[in-house]
Design a protein around this motif. Structure first.
Motif, short mmCIF file in Angstrom:
data_model
loop_
_atom_site.label_atom_id
_atom_site.label_comp_id
_atom_site.label_asym_id
_atom_site.label_seq_id
_atom_site.Cartn_x
_atom_site.Cartn_y
_atom_site.Cartn_z
N MET C 51 -4.81 30.74 128.06
CA MET C 51 -4.46 31.71 127.02
C MET C 51 -4.72 33.13 127.52
O MET C 51 -3.96 34.05 127.25
CB MET C 51 -5.26 31.44 125.74
CG MET C 51 -4.69 30.28 124.94
SD MET C 51 -5.24 30.25 123.24
CE MET C 51 -6.91 29.76 123.42
N ILE C 52 -5.81 33.29 128.28
CA ILE C 52 -6.10 34.62 128.83
C ILE C 52 -5.02 35.00 129.84
O ILE C 52 -4.54 36.13 129.87
CB ILE C 52 -7.50 34.64 129.49
CG1 ILE C 52 -8.58 34.36 128.43
CG2 ILE C 52 -7.76 35.99 130.15
CD1 ILE C 52 -9.96 34.08 129.01
N ILE C 56 -0.33 30.22 127.62
CA ILE C 56 -0.35 29.64 126.27
C ILE C 56 -0.61 30.79 125.30
O ILE C 56 -1.45 31.65 125.57
CB ILE C 56 -1.48 28.59 126.14
CG1 ILE C 56 -1.34 27.49 127.19
CG2 ILE C 56 -1.50 27.99 124.75
CD1 ILE C 56 -2.49 26.49 127.18
N GLU C 57 0.12 30.79 124.20
CA GLU C 57 -0.13 31.79 123.16
C GLU C 57 -1.13 31.22 122.18
O GLU C 57 -0.99 30.07 121.75
CB GLU C 57 1.18 32.12 122.43
CG GLU C 57 2.05 33.16 123.11
CD GLU C 57 1.45 34.57 123.09
OE1 GLU C 57 1.05 35.02 122.00
OE2 GLU C 57 1.35 35.18 124.18
N GLY C 61 -5.88 34.87 116.32
CA GLY C 61 -6.83 35.71 117.03
C GLY C 61 -6.18 36.62 118.05
O GLY C 61 -4.99 36.51 118.34
N ASP C 62 -7.01 37.52 118.59
CA ASP C 62 -6.52 38.51 119.55
C ASP C 62 -7.23 38.37 120.88
O ASP C 62 -8.42 38.09 120.93
CB ASP C 62 -6.81 39.92 119.02
CG ASP C 62 -5.86 40.27 117.89
OD1 ASP C 62 -4.70 39.83 117.96
OD2 ASP C 62 -6.31 40.96 116.96
N ILE C 63 -6.47 38.57 121.93
CA ILE C 63 -7.07 38.67 123.26
C ILE C 63 -6.79 40.09 123.75
O ILE C 63 -5.65 40.56 123.68
CB ILE C 63 -6.44 37.64 124.22
CG1 ILE C 63 -6.73 36.23 123.75
CG2 ILE C 63 -6.95 37.86 125.64
CD1 ILE C 63 -6.01 35.15 124.51
N ARG C 64 -7.81 40.79 124.16
CA ARG C 64 -7.63 42.14 124.70
C ARG C 64 -8.16 42.18 126.11
O ARG C 64 -9.24 41.67 126.39
CB ARG C 64 -8.39 43.17 123.86
CG ARG C 64 -7.79 43.37 122.50
CD ARG C 64 -8.69 44.18 121.60
NE ARG C 64 -8.00 44.44 120.35
CZ ARG C 64 -7.13 45.44 120.19
NH1 ARG C 64 -6.92 46.30 121.17
NH2 ARG C 64 -6.49 45.58 119.05
N GLN C 71 -1.10 40.14 123.00
CA GLN C 71 -0.17 39.31 122.25
C GLN C 71 1.27 39.65 122.65
O GLN C 71 1.66 40.81 122.67
CB GLN C 71 -0.35 39.53 120.76
CG GLN C 71 0.28 38.43 119.97
CD GLN C 71 0.08 38.60 118.48
OE1 GLN C 71 -0.38 39.65 118.04
NE2 GLN C 71 0.41 37.58 117.72
N GLY C 72 2.02 38.63 122.99
CA GLY C 72 3.42 38.82 123.36
C GLY C 72 3.62 39.38 124.76
O GLY C 72 4.74 39.64 125.16
N VAL C 73 2.54 39.57 125.52
CA VAL C 73 2.69 40.05 126.90
C VAL C 73 2.81 38.83 127.82
O VAL C 73 1.95 37.95 127.80
CB VAL C 73 1.49 40.92 127.31
CG1 VAL C 73 1.66 41.39 128.75
CG2 VAL C 73 1.36 42.12 126.38
#
Lengths: 296, 354, 366
Positions: C51-52, C56-57, C61-64, C71-73
């Protein structure tokens, strides 16, 4: 040295090897080498005008170069076969990719069966299937007219494109299988790694997938090209009055003109052509024949 | 159980094949479609105990097959009478007939003697007449006015006519151009230039042709559904269409229909001549010959079979061939060896032209 | 240290049908740290790493990454590169081409690429290996090329998916040290997933122990080892004697217990204090058990046990002895002191064991 080779122990060691090789050798010599030598001998006999009296020489080969029809048909067959092979590759690639990388379990088996399905009937029946679909009062022209694409029946048969369609259809499986086999061995993480390192669809296909699939592409291309070059029914039935396929010339020489000598010469020329083109293709792409056949 | 059953099939086939080779109660017949109808084969088996194995073919393939095997593999073949002597001369694929084993009374005498004459080589007879018929035109009389072969080239029918790209077409067009190719058979030089002339005519005609047919059924289908309005075709096919649709008619061309006779001939290394002679005598019986004639749609060489023939066929024949037209039929004489080469080059040229 | 963490997760979840692979995870990783996620297979650590990386999306939650929402990158646009489990070196390319791949994709000039590739190879100790085919490399060299290939892009995060798993033990020990040194030298944040506790403990500044989609504990290797927050962590990190027991009495945060086998033990309770009669799980590290022949030597201990030697497990520095409690016949494993004092114990010999209460960890049984 010779004495060394013939010592009883040496002979005893080699004997099982020869015995093991015997069936393959018999097959190779009896069913491939001898008939070809026979054909070569035949092709060097020229049939006299009244039939009957034969002279030795390269006359049959000269006839090929003298008569524009023959070498034009020959060139046309080669070019059309190359186009058909390229089209087959382009069509088969997504199918093979889907089979090897996306489809799972039952769906995968089902798709393989679908690819095999056309081969449950003879090539003759398959080709007539196309005729029924494409002829001017067939299914597809009917539908085109029905939905207003044309106002009168169109003849979809008897074009070069129709020949290509038939050839691609009957060769698809022979491209899909080696391709799917090599793609199956492509580690997914290679694609992911390339993507992770900044690659996009096009560059991954070019830099990772195609190089990996090269042996499969080579094997599939060789098989399909040979099959297409040697195809008889599809070009003759789907191509109609202008089909002009080289195997048809060979058939004509053997069957309708009783000129086996000329037919044998044509057969040899076709063999030389296919060998040369396959060799050139492998050289150009830096592949070896053995590797292509082993890896797929 | 089912599985074992399936597994046994190859074994049974192998056994059957071995059996066939050994037995003398099989007749291996190489012939044309419809020439050996099922009920006739069954009746023959009932009377003689001999099984007939039929392989379908055409003139060129018959010769090529026998040439490839040196005349073995079949016990009886049925080439056209004009193709026997040249093939025999070059390839020695037939054996002479023992006429004492044939019941000559069963044949129409004039036809028997004509065929014997044309198939005689080195003083021996190689062929007996079986079925005869003609090559002419099938025309959709509502859509087209076609009276001779060359009318197929009328631009009005562009893309709606068909013919075979074979030697009968060359012969027919030669006659339609006012020449007699048969007279030039013995003169390859003049024959070649005539064939070139015919070739030019066919090349000019090619754009009119929807396709050169290889498969009779495909062409007949297109005549039925109107995709074709005229074609060069055997009389039997024409009469068959006519029975289904009266607007489709067999037309004997003005320059004369092409008359052919298909024969019985013995392959050089046939194994079961006894069965072959039995089959010949059996199929020449008027009532059997009439059945065969009905199956083929042509007339038999059997004496008296025409009396038993299908009245409809008789009527169609009478309509197509009034006595004057009958007179004009061009019967194929024996083809000398080597002509195929000349014709082949012309056919190639036609095929290559666009 | 900058205020913005290199990696920040907030409420990240991923579910596959009813199975939740990653369950509401939130944490942040400071720049320049070596962060490991330790857990058994199937705990969700690979899903988290993917996910990182962007393969996988997350469902929620948010990953920064350094403050940038991911998200969406797509993976090819994230400042995170990955070293794959089986390395995924491109076999159709040379070493140099492998390392240059990402740079080429970025469209950097050829001369610049050449310079960076050779500098990177020097950094991983393979100077001049540009033209070698990948197949000519040893396992360790491949490892270095895989890392070089990812590092040459100067990512914010380097993600490592059990990269040492395929190596043999000796090489693995060696590569551990090399990896640690490399991370120190370049200062990139490493996110490392493994099921090998030793790798996690040796390499990391921070370790998260993951189980069933959650972090059981998040902290320094020392805190994991010495203060396991749950029975799972205690059981997963380090070797342990493990017993299920019942509480007899409570003494402050210590509980007097008897194991199911009948061995009396005293342990420090972590989590909700149990009541007498409750079941607890007790963990005793082998190195926490003191061995003595004389009772006086165990004066500092809270509990002593009379035991007899069952067998010796000699493993150099990691040697231990299997003992049996004389009263209850409960087996115990104790580390042998490094000084070799007890190296000559014989099976059947009697020995005295001592335990301190704060070296026995008890967790209410689930």
């Amino acid at each position: 040295m010779i004495r060394l080779l013939l010592t009883p122990t040496r002979l005893g060691r080699l004997l099982p090897l020869w015995l093991l090789l015997a069936p393959a050798l018999i097959w190779l010599v009896g069913l491939i080498l001898l008939p070809h030598l026979d054909l070569l001998w035949l092709s060097l006999q020229t049939r006299g005008d009244g039939g009957g009296d034969y002279t030795f020489g390269a006359g049959n080969y000269l006839t090929f170069f003298d008569e524009p029809l023959y070498w034009r048909t020959f060139a046309r067959t080669a070019v059309m076969s190359l186009i058909a092979t390229a089209l087959t590759l382009v069509t088969a690639f997504p199918i093979a990719w889907y089979l090897a990388k996306i489809a799972q379990g039952r769906l995968r088996q089902l798709l393989f069966v679908l690819c095999l399905l056309p081969f449950w009937v003879s090539e003759m029946v398959r080709t007539f299937g196309w005729i029924l679909l494409l002829q001017s009062n067939g299914v597809i022209p009917h539908l085109l007219q029905r939905f207003g694409f044309t106002d009168q029946p169109v003849e979809l048969l008897y074009h070069d494109a129709t020949i290509l369609l038939g050839l691609v259809y009957s060769s698809l499986l022979f491209m899909v299988i080696p391709l799917a086999n090599t793609l199956d061995t492509l580690d997914d993480s290679l694609v992911e790694a390339a993507y992770n390192l900044g690659g996009n669809g096009v560059s991954i296909l070019r830099d990772i997938v195609l190089p990996h699939a090269a042996p499969g592409i080579a094997a599939g291309t060789i098989v399909v090209f040979m099959l297409t070059l040697g195809n008889y029914l599809s070009p003759v039935l789907l191509g109609g009055k202008n089909s002009l396929w080289f195997t048809e010339q060979i058939y004509n020489q053997f069957i309708t003109r009783f000129n086996w000598q000329q037919g044998a010469a044509f057969g040899f020329l076709l063999l030389i052509l296919s060998t040369l083109l396959v060799w050139a293709g492998l050289k150009l792409t830096g592949q070896s024949f053995g590797e292509a056949m082993r890896k797929s | 159980m089912k599985r074992t059953g399936l597994r046994c099939i190859p074994l049974m086939l192998a056994f059957a094949a071995g059996h066939t080779l050994a037995a003398d109660n099989t007749l291996r017949l190489l012939t044309w479609a419809d020439y050996a109808p099922k009920d006739v084969i069954e009746q023959f088996k009932k009377e003689t105990g001999i099984t007939v194995e039929v392989t379908l073919s055409n003139n060129e393939e018959m010769i090529s097959k026998l040439r490839a095997t040196g005349g073995s593999g079949y016990d009886l073949v049925q080439p056209s009478q004009d193709r026997i002597v040249s093939a025999q001369k070059e390839f020695r694929i037939y054996k002479p007939l023992d006429l004492s084993k044939v019941d000559r009374k069963l044949f129409i005498p004039s036809m028997l003697s004509a065929t014997e004459k044309i198939t005689t080589f080195d003083g021996k007879v190689y062929g007996l007449p079986y079925v005869w018929g003609t090559d002419g035109l099938v025309v959709n009389t509502k859509a087209a006015q076609i009276a001779d072969y060359t009318d197929l080239c009328n631009p009005a029918y562009a893309g709606k006519v068909s013919m075979r790209l074979k030697r009968p077409t060359l012969m027919a067009f030669a006659f339609a151009l006012g020449e007699n190719p048969f007279k030039l058979y013995s003169n390859p030089q003049q024959y070649g230039s005539l064939m070139n002339k015919v070739g030019d005519k066919l090349i000019a005609c090619k754009k009119n042709v929807k396709y050169f047919f290889e498969n009779k059924e495909q062409m007949l289908g297109d005549l039925r559904n109107g995709a074709l309005v005229g074609a060069m075709m055997w009389d039997s096919g024409g009469w068959k269409l006519n029975s289904e649709n009266p607007t489709l008619k067999f037309v004997a061309p003005k320059s004369g229909a092409m008359g052919w006779v298909d024969t019985y001939a013995l392959p050089a290394r046939g194994k079961n001549d006894t069965a072959a002679y039995k089959w010949i005598n059996f199929t020449m019986r008027p009532e059997i010959a009439a059945k065969i004639a009905k199956s083929v749609g042509n007339f038999s060489a059997s004496q008296g079979a025409d009396k038993l023939a299908d009245p409809k066929l008789k009527a169609q024949f009478a309509a197509s061939f009034p006595p004057a037209v009958m007179q004009k039929i061009n019967w194929y004489p024996a083809v000398p060896a080597g002509l195929e080469e000349i014709e082949g080059r012309v056919l190639d040229r036609v095929k290559a032209a666009s | 240290m900058s205020a913005i963490p290199d990696l920040e997760l907030a409420g990240v979840s991923k579910h596959y049908d009813a199975f939740s692979a990653v369950n509401d995870l939130s944490f942040s990783i400071a720049p320049g740290s070596f962060f490991s996620i330790l857990g058994p297979s199937g705990c969700g650590k690979t899903t988290l790493l993917r996910m990182i990386a962007g393969f996988i999306e997350p469902d929620q939650g948010d990953i920064r990454i350094r403050g940038q929402a991911m998200q969406g990158v797509a993976p090819n646009r994230r400042p995170a590169t990955m070293v794959f489990q089986h390395l995924a070196l491109f076999p159709m390319m040379s070493v140099g081409e492998n390392i240059a791949y990402g740079l080429k994709r970025r469209g950097e000039p050829a001369a610049e690429i050449r310079r960076k590739v050779s500098a990177m190879l020097e950094q991983v100790g393979l100077p001049g290996a540009e033209y070698k085919p990948v197949s000519a490399l040893s396992g360790g060299q491949k490892q270095r090329v895989a890392i070089a290939r990812s590092l040459v892009l100067e990512p914010t995060l380097l993600l490592l998916d059990e990269p040492l798993g395929a190596l043999d033990l000796k090489l693995r020990e060696h590569m551990k040290i090399e990896l640690k040194q490399l991370q120190h030298a370049i200062g990139t944040t490493f996110i490392y997933i493994t099921h090998d506790q030793s790798e996690a403990l040796v390499l990391s500044d921070t370790v998260a122990v993951m189980n069933q989609g959650r972090f059981e504990q998040f902290g320094t290797p020392q805190s994991l080892y010495y203060q396991p927050a749950s029975a799972f962590v205690a059981g997963f990190v380090g070797a342990n004697n493990r017993y299920t027991a019942r509480v007899n009495a409570l003494r402050g945060d210590a509980a007097e217990c008897v194991t199911d086998g009948g061995l009396p033990l005293i342990g420090r309770i972590v989590g909700t204090p149990p009541r007498p009669g409750d079941a607890v799980e007790l963990f005793v590290r082998p190195e926490a058990i003191s061995l003595a022949h004389e009772p006086a030597d165990l004066a500092h201990c809270d509990l002593t046990i009379e035991a007899e030697v069952d067998s010796l497990l000699f493993d150099g520095a990691n040697s231990s002895v299997l003992l049996v409690d004389k009263a209850s016949r409960t087996p115990l494993r104790a580390a042998l002191p490094q000084n070799g004092r007890f190296a000559h114990l014989c099976p059947g010999e009697s020995v005295r064991l001592g335990l301190q209460v704060n070296q026995v960890w008890g967790y209410p049984a689930r």
